[in-house]
Each structure stands twice: as C-alpha cells, then as structure tokens.
Design a protein around this motif. Structure first.
Motif, PDB file in Angstrom:
ATOM      1  N   ALA A   1       0.841  -1.204   0.000  1.00 17.93           N
ATOM      2  CA  ALA A   1       0.000   0.000   0.000  1.00 17.93           C
ATOM      3  C   ALA A   1       0.873   1.250   0.000  1.00 17.93           C
ATOM      4  O   ALA A   1       0.635   2.189  -0.784  1.00 17.93           O
ATOM      5  N   PHE A   2       1.880   1.283   0.860  1.00 17.91           N
ATOM      6  CA  PHE A   2       2.718   2.476   0.938  1.00 17.91           C
ATOM      7  C   PHE A   2       3.672   2.572  -0.252  1.00 17.91           C
ATOM      8  O   PHE A   2       4.085   3.680  -0.607  1.00 17.91           O
ATOM      9  N   GLU A   3       4.004   1.461  -0.860  1.00 20.48           N
ATOM     10  CA  GLU A   3       4.770   1.520  -2.103  1.00 20.48           C
ATOM     11  C   GLU A   3       3.930   2.182  -3.200  1.00 20.48           C
ATOM     12  O   GLU A   3       4.430   3.016  -3.973  1.00 20.48           O
ATOM     13  N   ALA A   4       2.662   1.821  -3.268  1.00 18.95           N
ATOM     14  CA  ALA A   4       1.763   2.450  -4.247  1.00 18.95           C
ATOM     15  C   ALA A   4       1.562   3.927  -3.929  1.00 18.95           C
ATOM     16  O   ALA A   4       1.496   4.767  -4.840  1.00 18.95           O
ATOM     17  N   ILE A   5       1.476   4.272  -2.646  1.00 16.78           N
ATOM     18  CA  ILE A   5       1.320   5.675  -2.254  1.00 16.78           C
ATOM     19  C   ILE A   5       2.534   6.478  -2.703  1.00 16.78           C
ATOM     20  O   ILE A   5       2.409   7.599  -3.213  1.00 16.78           O
ATOM     21  N   ARG A   6       3.737   5.923  -2.524  1.00 19.20           N
ATOM     22  CA  ARG A   6       4.956   6.604  -2.988  1.00 19.20           C
ATOM     23  C   ARG A   6       4.919   6.792  -4.503  1.00 19.20           C
ATOM     24  O   ARG A   6       5.259   7.861  -5.017  1.00 19.20           O
ATOM     25  N   ASP A   7       4.527   5.729  -5.206  1.00 18.44           N
ATOM     26  CA  ASP A   7       4.486   5.813  -6.667  1.00 18.44           C
ATOM     27  C   ASP A   7       3.547   6.929  -7.127  1.00 18.44           C
ATOM     28  O   ASP A   7       3.860   7.667  -8.068  1.00 18.44           O
ATOM     29  N   ILE A   8       2.404   7.052  -6.456  1.00 15.32           N
ATOM     30  CA  ILE A   8       1.389   8.012  -6.898  1.00 15.32           C
ATOM     31  C   ILE A   8       1.708   9.432  -6.439  1.00 15.32           C
ATOM     32  O   ILE A   8       1.713  10.382  -7.233  1.00 15.32           O
ATOM     33  N   LEU A   9       1.981   9.596  -5.138  1.00 16.99           N
ATOM     34  CA  LEU A   9       2.157  10.937  -4.584  1.00 16.99           C
ATOM     35  C   LEU A   9       3.550  11.506  -4.793  1.00 16.99           C
ATOM     36  O   LEU A   9       3.707  12.727  -4.921  1.00 16.99           O
ATOM     37  N   VAL A  10       4.572  10.644  -4.808  1.00 15.70           N
ATOM     38  CA  VAL A  10       5.949  11.135  -4.905  1.00 15.70           C
ATOM     39  C   VAL A  10       6.440  11.132  -6.347  1.00 15.70           C
ATOM     40  O   VAL A  10       6.932  12.139  -6.861  1.00 15.70           O
ATOM     41  N   TRP A  11       6.289   9.983  -7.012  1.00 15.64           N
ATOM     42  CA  TRP A  11       6.821   9.867  -8.369  1.00 15.64           C
ATOM     43  C   TRP A  11       5.824  10.302  -9.432  1.00 15.64           C
ATOM     44  O   TRP A  11       6.166  10.357 -10.620  1.00 15.64           O
ATOM     45  N   GLY A  12       4.594  10.597  -9.023  1.00 11.62           N
ATOM     46  CA  GLY A  12       3.618  11.091  -9.976  1.00 11.62           C
ATOM     47  C   GLY A  12       3.123  10.040 -10.955  1.00 11.62           C
ATOM     48  O   GLY A  12       2.665  10.370 -12.054  1.00 11.62           O
ATOM     49  N   LYS A  13       3.197   8.766 -10.572  1.00 10.10           N
ATOM     50  CA  LYS A  13       2.749   7.709 -11.462  1.00 10.10           C
ATOM     51  C   LYS A  13       1.231   7.617 -11.468  1.00 10.10           C
ATOM     52  O   LYS A  13       0.554   8.010 -10.515  1.00 10.10           O
ATOM     53  N   ASP A  14       0.720   7.071 -12.534  1.00 10.81           N
ATOM     54  CA  ASP A  14      -0.708   6.825 -12.635  1.00 10.81           C
ATOM     55  C   ASP A  14      -1.053   5.516 -11.926  1.00 10.81           C
ATOM     56  O   ASP A  14      -0.182   4.652 -11.720  1.00 10.81           O
ATOM     57  N   PHE A  15      -2.328   5.380 -11.566  1.00 12.54           N
ATOM     58  CA  PHE A  15      -2.776   4.154 -10.895  1.00 12.54           C
ATOM     59  C   PHE A  15      -2.411   2.904 -11.687  1.00 12.54           C
ATOM     60  O   PHE A  15      -2.019   1.887 -11.115  1.00 12.54           O
ATOM     61  N   THR A  16      -2.513   2.974 -12.998  1.00 14.59           N
ATOM     62  CA  THR A  16      -2.245   1.793 -13.829  1.00 14.59           C
ATOM     63  C   THR A  16      -0.790   1.343 -13.752  1.00 14.59           C
ATOM     64  O   THR A  16      -0.488   0.196 -14.052  1.00 14.59           O
ATOM     65  N   GLN A  17       0.105   2.243 -13.337  1.00 12.08           N
ATOM     66  CA  GLN A  17       1.522   1.898 -13.261  1.00 12.08           C
ATOM     67  C   GLN A  17       1.892   1.238 -11.944  1.00 12.08           C
ATOM     68  O   GLN A  17       3.006   0.729 -11.808  1.00 12.08           O
TER      69      GLN A  17
END
Length: 464
Positions: free
Chosen positions: A413-429
C-alpha cells in the motif's frame, strides 16, 4: 446502527483519556517528524564533522634543494606533501556536507611503520579522531619524481554504516588530490613529448616516419592538445558525471518533510491500529465493558464493528494532526485534488490501517492483560522498519525481507502511495501493489472471520 455509533463515540472518549494510546498514535509520529526534519535533515543540509589526524613523517627535500624544480612536473615544489594534503582538506571543507578538522602531528613516531600504526590506532581508539593518515618519510620526494606516495589510511567505525560514511567523505578529499595531480602530470607529459618532437623535425619529417605533422599541417599546439587527451585517458579511463534524479514532489526540503509526514502517518497506523486490534478483549475487560456486553443482547460482532469504526476515526484524526504538523514546519503535501489517483492513495492509507487492525485481532485471543498489548506496539514498529514502510527503503533490506515486503499488504500500500504521490505515477503503473494491498487485506479478514465465527464469545469468556 445507532448503538454502533454511540459505542464508537464512547471508545473515542476512552482513547482520548488513554495517555499511552495518545503517545503512540499521535505524539510519537509527530516527535519523529521533528527529529527527521531538524536533526537528520536540518535546514542547512546534513552536516558531518570528521576529526582527521595526519601523522607527518615527511622529511621533505634536501635543504640544499629547497626550491628544487623538476622538469617532470614542470613546477617548483613550494610545499611538502603534508602541506599539500592539508590544503586540499581546506579547499574541500564543507563540501558534500562534511566539515574536516585536520590536525598535523609531527614527531609522534620515529618513522617506523609499526610504531606509527600503533600511534594511529591509539588516536582513533582513545582520542577524538575519526580518521588517521600516516605520511611516510619519502612522501615529498616520491611526489616530485612521480613515484607513488604510499600513505596509510585508518578509519574508525564500530558499525559498517559509520565506516562507509567516513570512508566516502575522506575518499572525496583524497580523490580530489589524486585527480589534481594526475591532470598536472598529464599536462607536463604532453608538454615534454611536444617539446621533444619540436627539437627533432628531421625525424618527424622523415619519409619513413608514420607521423608527419608538417605534411598534414598539424601544429605543435594541436599535437600537444591531443597528446594531453591521450594521457588523460590513461589517468581517467572513465570520466564519470554523476547526477541524482529526484521526483518533483521531493525535490526540495518542503517536499521531503511532506513525505516524512506521510510516512509518520503510516507509522501511526501500524502501531495504533495493530495495538487497538490486539487489545480488543483486554481493554474492554479492564473497564467492565466486556462483561456487560456478554450479559446483554448486544453481540461481539457489533462491538467489533464499532471498534474498527472508532479506530479508523482516531487514525483519521491522528493523520490530520500529523500532516498539519508537517505543513506547519514547512512541509508540502503532494496532493492534487484534480487527480483521481491521489484519492486512491489516500484510500490505501486506510487499507493499510485496516490490515494492521486485523493483524492485531489475530493476536487478541492470546493477549491476557492491557499491559501485554505493548508487545503489539513493538510488533507494529518492527513491521514498519522491516518492510520498507518507513526506513530503511525496501531496496536496502536483505533479500528475504524484500521478498516479504513485496507481498505484505501494508508495505505494498505504501509503495503504491509513494508511486502516486511522490513519483507522480498513474494508478495503472502501480496497480499490482494496489491489488496486493486490497486483496491481502480482504483475505486477512476472511481468515479472521473463520477464526472468530462462533468463537468470539468463548475467547471473551476465557479472559474474564
């Protein structure tokens, strides 16, 4: 449903009165944000001070040749090697966040290597020195005659992390000195070779010679330039340009403090909700609620539902307070209200918390007293630090722990949060992490349902 909300409100008031719960859920994460923001990541940047002892045995050059000029270096040695080394420390002082405090020690050993080595070890062990450098007697002579200067470097470090940090800082200085000397020698060598060809034009212009700079109109200046590049390539086969790619969300200190605050929310969830779940029975036993519920028409399932609701509400309050503190001290939370993926990131925070609560419920039947729930807090902290939720990053963990973190729902969950909020990735990524977190949490509650179905009252009665 009214009863659930009423009991949930009662649980919330009980939480506010519990000093231990307040500390681990709100005070401790906020304290950690301050520690990281102002100690581990101070306003002026990270600063490390290294105390360096230079044991100087260098005898320099003979007094009759104090201004000895060597054609090899094409320079006059105005300072001995130790002075040159000390000047390099002065020039690089403060670079890369390191302050060098250098003390040159003369006549502390008679030049015998074993004795100097013992002195250096003594300085690191019993004195306040972090680095010891032993300069040999022939250092200056070796420098001007292009013979390697054999210095000895000792680094103090009780732990590998200390050793690596000090080694990296000291090698930046010695690497700078070596680079400077290599460039000077390459320039001098190129000048010598060019001068040699300029004095023997008949050899260069001979028809049997493969190089004819006259016929090809190559000037001596151009020849010297390419010869310099040739020697540079010997000294530096790779010319490394190092840079760091930072996500926009954490490119500055404000963004970093913001992300630290989000991580502190994760710490609060893992400790607070796991402890709440583990103390589901014992907390209610201590205040008499458990006995009253068992003797009333209310069921433990309703009590469990209100407890989870109250725990989520308390976690939401804690998150607001922690994030507000981060913003108050200069942090910036990377949240875009127009980005749907960011709402998924917020939801994942609560998914991680719900999983932590369920993990506590698995421990609840074995927790016999309220004091024993401190073990659940310890488990929560261990999971925070051993699965990449907080620190160290998952990539720094041993391989078995990395494998565990890759399937542990809160870590995902927190890996996905980092991807979305920090790296600006889309949900699909990062959907794999999202699915692992959601499906893992669902399966945990399936297991809890199987364990508690028809047994919850029996668990409670055993504790009374």
């Amino acid at each position: 449903m009214a009863n659930v909300f009423r009991i949930a409100f009662y649980e919330f008031k009980s939480f506010v009165k519990d000093k231990s719960a307040i500390f681990w859920t709100i005070a401790w994460p906020i304290l950690w944000v301050f520690i990281v923001a102002y100690i581990l990541m101070p306003v002026g940047g990270v600063r490390m001070t290294l105390n360096v002892a230079v044991i100087d045995n260098d005898k320099g050059l003979p007094s009759s040749n104090a201004s000895w000029s060597t054609p090899y270096l094409n320079m006059t040695l105005k300072k001995n090697f130790t002075s040159l080394l000390a000047d390099t420390f002065t020039q690089l002082n403060g670079s890369n966040g390191t302050i060098y405090k250098v003390r040159v020690l003369k006549n502390v050993c008679d030049g015998n290597f074993s004795e100097c080595l013992n002195v250096a070890k003594e300085l690191l062990t019993n004195k306040k020195f972090d680095i010891a450098i032993i300069v040999p007697e022939n250092a200056s002579k070796s420098l001007v005659t292009w013979v390697p200067v054999r210095i000895t470097l000792l680094i103090k470090g009780a732990m590998p992390t200390e050793t690596y940090m000090r080694y990296g800082s000291i090698m930046s200085v010695l690497g700078g000195l070596m680079t400077n000397l290599s460039l000077k020698r390459a320039d001098a060598a190129a000048h010598m070779v060019t001068a040699f060809y300029s004095k023997f034009p008949e050899t260069v212009n001979s028809s049997s010679t493969w190089w004819n700079y006259t016929n090809t109109n190559i000037s001596l200046k151009t020849m010297e330039k390419y010869i310099k590049y040739f020697f540079y390539s010997i000294a530096f086969p790779l010319y490394l340009r190092l840079d760091t790619v930072k996500p926009p969300a954490t490119a500055d200190r404000a963004g970093q403090i913001g992300w630290i605050s989000v991580g502190a929310v994760g710490m609060s969830l893992m400790t607070g909700l796991l402890t709440a779940g583990a103390g589901f029975f014992t907390y209610r036993k201590s205040n008499g609620v458990l006995k009253r519920v068992l003797s009333s028409p209310a069921t433990l399932s309703e009590l469990l539902a209100e407890d989870l609701l109250a725990a989520i509400a308390i976690s939401a309050l804690s998150a607001v307070v922690i994030l507000g503190t981060g913003v108050a001290i200069g942090g910036r939370i990377a949240f875009n209200v127009l980005n749907p993926s960011h709402y998924i990131a917020i939801a994942l925070i609560f998914v991680a918390g719900i999983f932590a609560y369920g993990l506590g419920l698995l421990m609840a039947p074995t927790v016999r007293s309220a004091n024993a729930t401190s073990a659940a807090t310890a488990v929560g902290l261990m999971l925070v630090f051993l699965t990449g939720i907080w620190w160290p990053p998952k990539e720094m963990l041993p391989v078995p722990l990395q494998a565990f973190a890759n399937v542990f729902p809160p870590a995902c969950a927190f890996e996905a949060i980092r991807d979305i909020l920090v790296w600006g990735k889309d949900f699909t990524q990062t959907y794999r992490n999202v699915l692992t977190a959601v499906v893992g949490t669902f399966l945990l509650y399936v297991v809890i349902g199987l364990i508690y179905h028809g047994r919850a009252e029996k668990f409670a009665e055993k504790l009374l």
